[in-house]
Design an enzyme around this catalytic site. Sequence first.
Site, PDB file in Angstrom:
ATOM      1  N   LYS A 175       8.270  -0.004   5.524  1.00  0.00           N
ATOM      2  CA  LYS A 175       7.749   1.297   5.116  1.00  0.00           C
ATOM      3  C   LYS A 175       8.920   2.163   4.643  1.00  0.00           C
ATOM      4  O   LYS A 175       9.842   2.463   5.405  1.00  0.00           O
ATOM      5  CB  LYS A 175       7.030   1.995   6.267  1.00  0.00           C
ATOM      6  CG  LYS A 175       6.452   3.370   5.893  1.00  0.00           C
ATOM      7  CD  LYS A 175       6.091   4.200   7.109  1.00  0.00           C
ATOM      8  CE  LYS A 175       4.931   3.678   7.878  1.00  0.00           C
ATOM      9  NZ  LYS A 175       4.522   4.604   8.965  1.00  0.00           N
ATOM     10  N   GLY A 192       0.832  -1.199   0.000  1.00  0.00           N
ATOM     11  CA  GLY A 192       0.000   0.000   0.000  1.00  0.00           C
ATOM     12  C   GLY A 192       0.865   1.246   0.000  1.00  0.00           C
ATOM     13  O   GLY A 192       2.085   1.180   0.144  1.00  0.00           O
ATOM     14  N   GLU A 193       0.206   2.381  -0.180  1.00  0.00           N
ATOM     15  CA  GLU A 193       0.950   3.640  -0.129  1.00  0.00           C
ATOM     16  C   GLU A 193       0.052   4.771   0.325  1.00  0.00           C
ATOM     17  O   GLU A 193      -1.167   4.725   0.191  1.00  0.00           O
ATOM     18  CB  GLU A 193       1.604   3.927  -1.480  1.00  0.00           C
ATOM     19  CG  GLU A 193       0.848   4.621  -2.518  1.00  0.00           C
ATOM     20  CD  GLU A 193       1.610   4.763  -3.828  1.00  0.00           C
ATOM     21  OE1 GLU A 193       2.417   5.707  -3.916  1.00  0.00           O
ATOM     22  OE2 GLU A 193       1.366   3.974  -4.750  1.00  0.00           O
ATOM     23  N   GLY A 194       0.677   5.776   0.912  1.00  0.00           N
ATOM     24  CA  GLY A 194      -0.052   6.943   1.398  1.00  0.00           C
ATOM     25  C   GLY A 194       0.843   8.157   1.355  1.00  0.00           C
ATOM     26  O   GLY A 194       1.859   8.173   0.650  1.00  0.00           O
ATOM     27  N   ARG A 225       5.592   4.402   0.711  1.00  0.00           N
ATOM     28  CA  ARG A 225       5.071   3.088   0.343  1.00  0.00           C
ATOM     29  C   ARG A 225       5.465   2.016   1.357  1.00  0.00           C
ATOM     30  O   ARG A 225       6.501   2.119   2.004  1.00  0.00           O
ATOM     31  CB  ARG A 225       5.593   2.690  -1.042  1.00  0.00           C
ATOM     32  CG  ARG A 225       5.106   3.620  -2.145  1.00  0.00           C
ATOM     33  CD  ARG A 225       5.663   3.212  -3.495  1.00  0.00           C
ATOM     34  NE  ARG A 225       5.110   4.038  -4.566  1.00  0.00           N
ATOM     35  CZ  ARG A 225       5.426   3.921  -5.852  1.00  0.00           C
ATOM     36  NH1 ARG A 225       6.308   2.991  -6.227  1.00  0.00           N
ATOM     37  NH2 ARG A 225       4.856   4.698  -6.742  1.00  0.00           N
ATOM     38  N   VAL A 226       4.617   0.992   1.456  1.00  0.00           N
ATOM     39  CA  VAL A 226       4.877  -0.137   2.352  1.00  0.00           C
ATOM     40  C   VAL A 226       4.991  -1.399   1.506  1.00  0.00           C
ATOM     41  O   VAL A 226       4.126  -1.681   0.670  1.00  0.00           O
ATOM     42  CB  VAL A 226       3.754  -0.305   3.395  1.00  0.00           C
ATOM     43  CG1 VAL A 226       4.057  -1.505   4.296  1.00  0.00           C
ATOM     44  CG2 VAL A 226       3.622   0.951   4.239  1.00  0.00           C
ATOM     45  N   ASP A 271      -3.431  10.326  15.622  1.00  0.00           N
ATOM     46  CA  ASP A 271      -3.769   9.984  14.238  1.00  0.00           C
ATOM     47  C   ASP A 271      -4.518   8.659  14.174  1.00  0.00           C
ATOM     48  O   ASP A 271      -4.222   7.812  13.342  1.00  0.00           O
ATOM     49  CB  ASP A 271      -2.507   9.934  13.377  1.00  0.00           C
ATOM     50  CG  ASP A 271      -2.830  10.094  11.880  1.00  0.00           C
ATOM     51  OD1 ASP A 271      -3.939  10.551  11.551  1.00  0.00           O
ATOM     52  OD2 ASP A 271      -1.973   9.757  11.048  1.00  0.00           O
TER      53      ASP A 271
END
Length: 380
Positions: free
Chosen positions: A102, A80-82, A86-87, A200
């Site tokens: 990560k 995934g990424e945010g 990226r992970v 968060d």
Amino acid sequence: MGWIPCSGYSGTKNKVEKMEAQDSLVGQIKATTGKLKRNSSTKSKDTSKNGNPDHIAAQTFSFRELATATRNFRAECLLGEGGFGRVYKGRLESINQVVAIKQLDRNGLQGNREFLVEVLMLSLLHHPNLVNLIGYCADGDQRLLVYEYMPLGCLEDHLHDIPPGKKQLDWNTRMKIAAGAAKGLEYLHDKANPPVIYRDLKCSNILLGEGYHPKLSDFGLAKLGPVGENTHVSTRVMGTYGYCAPEYAMTGQLTLKSDVYSFGVVLLEIITGRKAIDNSKSAGEQNLVAWARPLFKDRRKFSQMADPTLQGQYPPRGLYQVIAVAAMCVQEQANMRPVIADVVTALSYLASQRYDPNTQHTGQSSRHAPGTPPRNRRGQ
């Protein structure tokens, strides 16, 4: 989903500080450990053989080692990424373990300060409902974090935009996840000394292991909470839009109750299957809390809040109780919200009442949930 200012405005990107060498970073981490007193369980796990309580359990890895583990960060290893980067899924031969790596975007939102906080927090804080940090890499300007691999991904993946054929979360699993996430937050608020404000909490930061066991992750925005006579911590407003407590978004005054509000939003997502912010919906339904507040006032409308994918398979009494908990958590006035320990008590009770859709007996006892503990912990 990465983090953004709670106001919803992107603002100026944080400057990513550069360090010359890995030794400099390790020195900064070790120099900061004195700020966080660990409880006895943490000490027993992290104290080195020579009795040094400031020992950092996290290992250091070279960039080459992590690149090899992910086959040079190949696309098929991407989990995934945010906004942070990226992970990737990888296998570290040195410890014979599958891990999640990560890789922070050097031009992204998560800068060196957040990287340091993440390493520090997860090196010193250990709980079954917090993700385990295995190690980190700080070669040159590369910043990578190595975590235990969580095979079921994040809670967000199981609630929103679910592809056809994917298993839906049933009622019992939802209550298990909610109670476990609350326990992780309770550890940060009541067991860590000084308390830690997560700042968060959101569905994408709740990772799921085997059996849907939840763990809080991504501590780059965590702050040490108020101590002594102080009631709050003043800080720049950061977090994820839709999850931030209104008083924190307006004033920058951060309290433990700010986390409780965010947890309430997550709990509403678990109940309803809706996103905290969904711009694809009509104006009155885009903000989950704003949509839910009128429904809180009429118990006859509670069934309208249940996720349609449950197909009515939930205990009505249990639904009413968990909605009541969510409603208390997202109250606008911070001092009206419960402490997280009370939330844990309520959700642990609900999680223990197994619902069987194949029988009329739902497992919901006629007796009320056990009394909540006194509110003399860290109320704000």
